[in-house]
Structures are given as C-alpha cells and as structure tokens.
Design a protein around this motif. Structure first.
Motif, PDB file in Angstrom:
ATOM      1  N   ARG A  48      21.285  49.099  56.853  1.00 10.72           N
ATOM      2  CA  ARG A  48      21.090  47.857  56.423  1.00 10.72           C
ATOM      3  C   ARG A  48      22.311  46.974  56.255  1.00 10.72           C
ATOM      4  NH1 ARG A  48      15.910  46.239  54.925  1.00 10.72           N
ATOM      5  NH2 ARG A  48      13.967  47.581  55.678  1.00 10.72           N
ATOM      6  N   ARG A 117      25.434  55.516  64.981  1.00  6.10           N
ATOM      7  CA  ARG A 117      24.301  56.707  64.710  1.00  6.10           C
ATOM      8  C   ARG A 117      25.358  57.331  64.453  1.00  6.10           C
ATOM      9  NH1 ARG A 117      19.535  55.405  64.497  1.00  6.10           N
ATOM     10  NH2 ARG A 117      18.840  57.247  63.374  1.00  6.10           N
ATOM     11  N   ARG A 138      14.357  58.383  59.222  1.00  2.42           N
ATOM     12  CA  ARG A 138      14.057  58.298  60.411  1.00  2.42           C
ATOM     13  C   ARG A 138      13.693  59.818  60.957  1.00  2.42           C
ATOM     14  NH1 ARG A 138      13.222  54.489  57.941  1.00  2.42           N
ATOM     15  NH2 ARG A 138      12.011  52.218  59.100  1.00  2.42           N
ATOM     16  N   ARG A 188       9.584  47.095  64.995  1.00  4.12           N
ATOM     17  CA  ARG A 188      10.863  48.157  64.445  1.00  4.12           C
ATOM     18  C   ARG A 188      10.510  49.310  64.729  1.00  4.12           C
ATOM     19  NH1 ARG A 188      12.993  48.730  59.013  1.00  4.12           N
ATOM     20  NH2 ARG A 188      11.274  47.364  57.831  1.00  4.12           N
ATOM     21  N   ASP A 192      12.388  51.890  67.216  1.00  2.00           N
ATOM     22  CA  ASP A 192      12.627  53.404  66.457  1.00  2.00           C
ATOM     23  C   ASP A 192      11.947  54.249  66.756  1.00  2.00           C
ATOM     24  OD1 ASP A 192      14.161  52.207  63.747  1.00  2.00           O
ATOM     25  OD2 ASP A 192      12.369  52.379  62.347  1.00  2.00           O
TER      26      ASP A 192
HETATM   27  O1  C5P Z   1      14.258  52.733  56.253  1.00  2.00           O
HETATM   28  P1  C5P Z   1      14.207  50.946  55.962  1.00  2.00           P
HETATM   29  O2  C5P Z   1      13.077  50.065  56.519  1.00  2.00           O
HETATM   30  O3  C5P Z   1      15.233  50.810  54.809  1.00  2.00           O
HETATM   31  O4  C5P Z   1      15.377  51.299  57.524  1.00  2.00           O
HETATM   32  C1  C5P Z   1      15.794  50.073  58.506  1.00  2.00           C
HETATM   33  C2  C5P Z   1      16.311  50.824  59.874  1.00  2.00           C
HETATM   34  O5  C5P Z   1      16.752  51.273  60.092  1.00  2.00           O
HETATM   35  C3  C5P Z   1      15.114  51.007  60.708  1.00  2.00           C
HETATM   36  O6  C5P Z   1      14.040  50.200  61.025  1.00  2.00           O
HETATM   37  C4  C5P Z   1      15.622  52.280  61.621  1.00  2.00           C
HETATM   38  O7  C5P Z   1      15.774  51.605  62.359  1.00  2.00           O
HETATM   39  C5  C5P Z   1      17.373  52.470  60.944  1.00  2.00           C
HETATM   40  N1  C5P Z   1      17.016  53.559  61.019  1.00  2.00           N
HETATM   41  C6  C5P Z   1      17.614  54.618  61.132  1.00  2.00           C
HETATM   42  N2  C5P Z   1      17.746  56.251  60.590  1.00  2.00           N
HETATM   43  C7  C5P Z   1      17.446  56.348  59.492  1.00  2.00           C
HETATM   44  C8  C5P Z   1      17.001  55.601  58.681  1.00  2.00           C
HETATM   45  C9  C5P Z   1      17.146  54.178  59.293  1.00  2.00           C
HETATM   46  O8  C5P Z   1      17.220  54.504  61.998  1.00  2.00           O
HETATM   47  N3  C5P Z   1      17.653  57.542  59.547  1.00  2.00           N
END
Ligand code: C5P
Length: 233
Positions: A48, A117, A138, A188, A192
């Motif tokens: 974020r 990433r 995630r 979202r 994801d």
């Molecule tokens: O958990 P949160 O809603 O704050 O995460 C925002 C976005 O960041 C998620 O929709 C996801 O696409 C990405 N994210 C991710 N891997 C993570 C944490 C978050 O891809 N470990």
C-alpha cells in the motif's frame, strides 16, 4: 568426519496468516503478536505504501522496472502505539492515507509484478526477529516464510468481508459505499488469486479458518489454541 563445532542457529519462530481482504487477518495478527509479545509484519502495508508513492508521484503504473526500483529503496517503518500500528514513509505518518480503497487497488495492481515482489522480499525477511514474528498477507506461508511454524489461511464470504471492510473504513472516517466496496473486493480477489507470481492460495501446510460466522474473539481463541498446540507459547 571432522567435527568443526559448527553451530546451526535456528531462525526465530514465525506464524503466518494469509487470506483475502476483509477476513480479519490483520486484527487477528495484531492480537496474537500482542499476546505472544512477538513482532508484527503487515505485508499489505508495504504494497500500500508503494501504491501511495505511485499515485503521489504519478508514476506509470505499467512500468514494472521503475516501480521495482522505488520498492527496493522504500523507506517504511512501523511503530506500535496503543491503538495499533502507525506506518511511516520517509518519516511521515501515512497510516490513514494507505487505507483508502484507491490505494488498495493500486497496491494490488503493482503487486502482480515479479520484480516488485522480489524487491519487497528482503524487507519482509528483515522482520523475522527474536522472539518471533506474526506475519499477515497473501503469500506469507507460500513464498515469504514457507518454513513458518504455524500457517493459517483465513476465509470469509465476500458479503461478510465487504461489510467488515465498510465498518473498518467508517471507523477511520473514510467514505465508501458498500456496493463499491463489494465490487472492489471482488476485483482485487480476482487479481490476487489469478496472478502468476505468488497468487493468493493456501499453502499445503495451512490450517484453513472460515471466519464468516465468527467474532474476533472466537477467531483469536481458535488461533491461540493452534499456537499452543504447536508449542509456540
Ligand atoms: O492486505 P491489504 O489489503 O492491505 O493488501 C493490499 C494489496 O496488496 C492486496 O490486494 C494484494 O494485492 C497486495 N498484497 C500482496 N501480497 C501480500 C500483501 C498484500 O500481493 N503479502
């Protein structure tokens, strides 16, 4: 064989909590880290903050290399306060600014990039400190900490997740309609789950918890039982 007296040091313990947005994983991760006195990693906040920078600096959202380069120099810090955790970027408090739906959407769009990433991976590993870490996101169990001592995957119905997200945003005085939130959450989730790099899915070792009909206290108690069973207290 010669014994060179090499002592293999084991890494600090990790509990991972993964799942889609609105399952309550952030709240539970905080409660468990407080209970254990362990460190906390809200990995979504990293994505974020990066999303916030992309928006603020009007970066090209399709420029993977540029965004990855910003990610590798991202200055983010988390400070625990009584009400939760404050998030700072370049020393400025961005705790509320990163919680908007717009920021979540940009975060999920840039999270599909493998180079982004990769750039955030070592930052996440840095949180693994003694006496232990509770990490939510995630791909905490599948990619970032695959050797975690306990892996949990939380789910909840899409309607319940939208409702929870709505209440959470209202609590932060951020306006969003329930219908818009449901649509954003669906989009979202889709991004994801279907992305090639680190898609959202439970690891083989994960304990699945459907929290749809459970209160925060009930989920916390359930996780505490799992933690005790693994001998992590
Ligand atoms: O958990 P949160 O809603 O704050 O995460 C925002 C976005 O960041 C998620 O929709 C996801 O696409 C990405 N994210 C991710 N891997 C993570 C944490 C978050 O891809 N470990």
């Amino acid at each position: 064989m010669i014994d060179v007296g090499l002592k293999i040091q084991s890494s600090p313990a990790v509990i991972t909590i993964d799942g889609p947005s609105g399952t309550g994983k952030g709240t539970i991760a905080r409660a468990i880290s407080n209970w254990l006195g362990w460190h906390l990693l809200d990995s979504g906040a990293l994505y974020r903050v990066l999303g916030l920078v992309v928006r603020r600096d009007r970066l090209d959202i399709s420029d993977e290399d540029q965004i990855a380069s910003v990610a590798s120099n991202l200055d983010v810090s988390f400070v625990g306060v009584e009400e939760g955790t404050k998030v700072y970027h370049d020393g400025l408090d961005c705790t509320l600014a990163i919680r908007t739906e717009e920021c979540g959407i940009v975060a999920s769009r840039i999270a599909v990039f493998p180079a982004v990433r990769k750039a955030l991976l070592s930052k996440q590993h840095d949180f693994r400190l003694s006496p232990g870490l509770v990490a939510d996101g995630r791909d905490m169990g599948t990619v970032v900490f695959p050797d975690a001592d306990l892996q949990i995957f939380m789910t909840a119905s899409a309607e319940e997740r939208a409702r929870r997200r709505h209440n959470q945003l209202k609590g932060n005085e951020i306006c969003a309609s329930l219908a818009d939130l449901s649509r954003d959450i669906k989009e979202r989730d889709e991004r994801d789950v279907t992305r090639e790099q680190s898609p959202l899915k439970p690891s083989q070792a994960a304990v699945i918890l459907d929290t749809t009909a459970m209160s925060i206290e009930e989920v916390t108690d359930k996780v505490k039982i799992l933690v005790r069973k693994r001998g992590l207290t």
